[in-house]
Design a protein around this motif. Structure first.
Motif, PDB file in Angstrom:
ATOM      1  N   PHE A 116      28.370  53.819  37.362  1.00 39.29           N
ATOM      2  CA  PHE A 116      29.666  54.456  37.169  1.00 39.29           C
ATOM      3  C   PHE A 116      30.647  53.662  36.295  1.00 39.29           C
ATOM      4  CE2 PHE A 116      28.139  55.859  41.396  1.00 39.29           C
ATOM      5  CZ  PHE A 116      28.040  57.214  41.150  1.00 39.29           C
ATOM      6  N   ASP A 117      30.195  52.567  35.680  1.00 35.31           N
ATOM      7  CA  ASP A 117      31.073  51.712  34.876  1.00 35.31           C
ATOM      8  C   ASP A 117      32.255  51.170  35.688  1.00 35.31           C
ATOM      9  OD1 ASP A 117      29.469  52.109  32.636  1.00 35.31           O
ATOM     10  OD2 ASP A 117      30.669  53.796  31.910  1.00 35.31           O
ATOM     11  N   ALA A 118      32.040  50.937  36.966  1.00 31.15           N
ATOM     12  CA  ALA A 118      33.096  50.418  37.846  1.00 31.15           C
ATOM     13  C   ALA A 118      33.445  48.984  37.476  1.00 31.15           C
ATOM     14  CB  ALA A 118      32.633  50.475  39.302  1.00 31.15           C
ATOM     15  N   GLU A 119      34.669  48.594  37.813  1.00 24.83           N
ATOM     16  CA  GLU A 119      35.134  47.227  37.608  1.00 24.83           C
ATOM     17  C   GLU A 119      35.132  46.517  38.956  1.00 24.83           C
ATOM     18  OE1 GLU A 119      38.960  47.245  35.684  1.00 24.83           O
ATOM     19  OE2 GLU A 119      38.335  48.874  34.359  1.00 24.83           O
ATOM     20  N   ILE A 120      34.477  45.371  39.014  1.00 26.37           N
ATOM     21  CA  ILE A 120      34.351  44.621  40.255  1.00 26.37           C
ATOM     22  C   ILE A 120      35.417  43.525  40.293  1.00 26.37           C
ATOM     23  CG2 ILE A 120      32.766  43.385  41.787  1.00 26.37           C
ATOM     24  CD1 ILE A 120      31.871  46.273  40.718  1.00 26.37           C
ATOM     25  N   GLY A 121      36.230  43.553  41.336  1.00 27.39           N
ATOM     26  CA  GLY A 121      37.256  42.540  41.504  1.00 27.39           C
ATOM     27  C   GLY A 121      36.707  41.330  42.231  1.00 27.39           C
ATOM     28  N   PRO A 122      37.533  40.317  42.398  1.00 26.67           N
ATOM     29  CA  PRO A 122      37.081  39.117  43.110  1.00 26.67           C
ATOM     30  C   PRO A 122      36.911  39.393  44.602  1.00 26.67           C
ATOM     31  CG  PRO A 122      39.411  38.952  42.586  1.00 26.67           C
ATOM     32  CD  PRO A 122      38.915  40.210  41.937  1.00 26.67           C
ATOM     33  N   THR A 123      36.060  38.589  45.222  1.00 24.35           N
ATOM     34  CA  THR A 123      35.873  38.645  46.677  1.00 24.35           C
ATOM     35  C   THR A 123      36.802  37.607  47.290  1.00 24.35           C
ATOM     36  OG1 THR A 123      33.583  39.377  46.462  1.00 24.35           O
ATOM     37  CG2 THR A 123      34.193  38.305  48.534  1.00 24.35           C
ATOM     38  N   ARG A 124      37.498  38.014  48.341  1.00 24.04           N
ATOM     39  CA  ARG A 124      38.403  37.078  49.004  1.00 24.04           C
ATOM     40  C   ARG A 124      38.278  37.223  50.512  1.00 24.04           C
ATOM     41  NH1 ARG A 124      41.872  40.917  50.202  1.00 24.04           N
ATOM     42  NH2 ARG A 124      43.036  42.203  48.825  1.00 24.04           N
ATOM     43  N   GLY A 125      38.660  36.183  51.211  1.00 23.33           N
ATOM     44  CA  GLY A 125      38.654  36.226  52.661  1.00 23.33           C
ATOM     45  C   GLY A 125      39.612  37.292  53.166  1.00 23.33           C
ATOM     46  N   HIS A 126      39.230  37.921  54.270  1.00 17.77           N
ATOM     47  CA  HIS A 126      40.069  38.969  54.821  1.00 17.77           C
ATOM     48  C   HIS A 126      40.329  38.765  56.309  1.00 17.77           C
ATOM     49  CE1 HIS A 126      41.247  43.107  56.026  1.00 17.77           C
ATOM     50  NE2 HIS A 126      41.822  43.101  54.841  1.00 17.77           N
ATOM     51  N   GLY A 127      39.607  37.877  56.912  1.00 21.86           N
ATOM     52  CA  GLY A 127      39.728  37.569  58.327  1.00 21.86           C
ATOM     53  C   GLY A 127      38.581  36.660  58.704  1.00 21.86           C
ATOM     54  N   GLY A 130      35.180  35.424  59.368  1.00 24.91           N
ATOM     55  CA  GLY A 130      33.852  35.990  59.140  1.00 24.91           C
ATOM     56  C   GLY A 130      33.850  37.280  58.352  1.00 24.91           C
ATOM     57  N   GLU A 131      34.883  37.489  57.548  1.00 21.66           N
ATOM     58  CA  GLU A 131      35.038  38.768  56.852  1.00 21.66           C
ATOM     59  C   GLU A 131      35.545  38.536  55.427  1.00 21.66           C
ATOM     60  OE1 GLU A 131      38.310  42.174  57.596  1.00 21.66           O
ATOM     61  OE2 GLU A 131      37.014  41.775  59.310  1.00 21.66           O
ATOM     62  N   THR A 132      34.974  39.267  54.464  1.00 18.89           N
ATOM     63  CA  THR A 132      35.471  39.244  53.092  1.00 18.89           C
ATOM     64  C   THR A 132      35.761  40.667  52.635  1.00 18.89           C
ATOM     65  OG1 THR A 132      33.278  39.411  52.072  1.00 18.89           O
ATOM     66  CG2 THR A 132      34.136  37.180  52.489  1.00 18.89           C
ATOM     67  N   MET A 133      36.563  40.768  51.574  1.00 18.95           N
ATOM     68  CA  MET A 133      36.866  42.066  50.974  1.00 18.95           C
ATOM     69  C   MET A 133      36.760  41.943  49.465  1.00 18.95           C
ATOM     70  SD  MET A 133      40.229  44.437  51.349  1.00 18.95           S
ATOM     71  CE  MET A 133      41.038  44.651  49.789  1.00 18.95           C
ATOM     72  N   THR A 134      36.143  42.947  48.858  1.00 16.51           N
ATOM     73  CA  THR A 134      36.022  43.043  47.408  1.00 16.51           C
ATOM     74  C   THR A 134      36.484  44.425  46.987  1.00 16.51           C
ATOM     75  OG1 THR A 134      34.069  41.611  47.495  1.00 16.51           O
ATOM     76  CG2 THR A 134      34.428  42.841  45.451  1.00 16.51           C
ATOM     77  N   ASN A 135      37.307  44.507  45.958  1.00 17.28           N
ATOM     78  CA  ASN A 135      37.734  45.795  45.424  1.00 17.28           C
ATOM     79  C   ASN A 135      36.825  46.189  44.272  1.00 17.28           C
ATOM     80  OD1 ASN A 135      40.498  44.247  46.193  1.00 17.28           O
ATOM     81  ND2 ASN A 135      40.527  46.368  46.834  1.00 17.28           N
ATOM     82  N   ILE A 136      36.332  47.415  44.328  1.00 16.49           N
ATOM     83  CA  ILE A 136      35.515  47.963  43.248  1.00 16.49           C
ATOM     84  C   ILE A 136      36.269  49.175  42.712  1.00 16.49           C
ATOM     85  CG2 ILE A 136      33.319  49.030  42.623  1.00 16.49           C
ATOM     86  CD1 ILE A 136      32.017  47.466  44.922  1.00 16.49           C
ATOM     87  N   LYS A 137      36.790  49.047  41.500  1.00 23.39           N
ATOM     88  CA  LYS A 137      37.581  50.125  40.896  1.00 23.39           C
ATOM     89  C   LYS A 137      36.630  51.164  40.307  1.00 23.39           C
ATOM     90  CE  LYS A 137      41.522  50.957  37.970  1.00 23.39           C
ATOM     91  NZ  LYS A 137      42.591  50.388  37.161  1.00 23.39           N
ATOM     92  N   ILE A 138      36.669  52.397  40.858  1.00 28.72           N
ATOM     93  CA  ILE A 138      35.745  53.446  40.426  1.00 28.72           C
ATOM     94  C   ILE A 138      36.417  54.536  39.597  1.00 28.72           C
ATOM     95  CG2 ILE A 138      34.090  53.050  42.288  1.00 28.72           C
ATOM     96  CD1 ILE A 138      35.309  55.481  43.737  1.00 28.72           C
ATOM     97  N   GLY A 139      37.710  54.412  39.379  1.00 27.98           N
ATOM     98  CA  GLY A 139      38.450  55.383  38.574  1.00 27.98           C
ATOM     99  C   GLY A 139      39.814  54.817  38.245  1.00 27.98           C
ATOM    100  N   PRO A 140      40.618  55.560  37.491  1.00 28.97           N
ATOM    101  CA  PRO A 140      41.914  55.045  37.060  1.00 28.97           C
ATOM    102  C   PRO A 140      42.818  54.617  38.219  1.00 28.97           C
ATOM    103  CG  PRO A 140      41.463  57.160  36.019  1.00 28.97           C
ATOM    104  CD  PRO A 140      40.359  56.900  36.992  1.00 28.97           C
TER     105      PRO A 140
END
Length: 132
Positions: free
Chosen positions: A26-37, A39-49
């Protein structure tokens, strides 16, 4: 009043693999992975505008292993993505088949054409394009 979906939050067992799938297909843009809590991480994957997947990896969580037939998956059964053009729909279709994520079947649902896919974590998605 609304302008689409801002994000869908989901759990993954392998965000690198999942991110590569959405980037490739889908030509998505992958953001950085960061701690969220703890034992937990979060990564943003932009799939549209203005739409993202907020992907969480949580130690010990096995929800991605629990895939059941359609309408038996819980509150979020699947999600639909809008292709920007008929050409984009066909490009995505070919990429999904190449990735082994779908069989290329196009469904005619009256006003729209649709194809289903499964991402690397087994979550079902759908790509749609208005007919006409």
């Amino acid at each position: 009043m609304l302008d689409g979906i801002n994000h869908i939050a989901l759990i993954s067992k392998d965000v690198a693999k999942l991110g590569e799938f959405y980037r490739t297909v889908f030509d998505a843009e992958i953001g950085p992975t960061r701690g969220h809590g703890p034992g937990e991480t979060m990564t943003n994957i932009k799939i549209g505008p203005s739409t993202e997947l907020n992907v969480f990896v949580i130690e010990g969580n096995t929800e991605t292993d629990r895939q059941t037939p359609m309408w038996g998956r819980g509150r979020l059964d699947h999600f639909g993505l809008s292709a920007t053009s008929p050409e984009a729909f066909e490009t995505i279709r070919a990429r999904l088949v190449e990735a082994g994520a779908g069989d290329g079947t196009v469904n005619d649902f009256g006003p729209v054409l649709s194809m289903f896919f499964r991402d690397p974590d087994g979550l079902e998605g759908e790509v749609l394009i208005p007919k006409g």
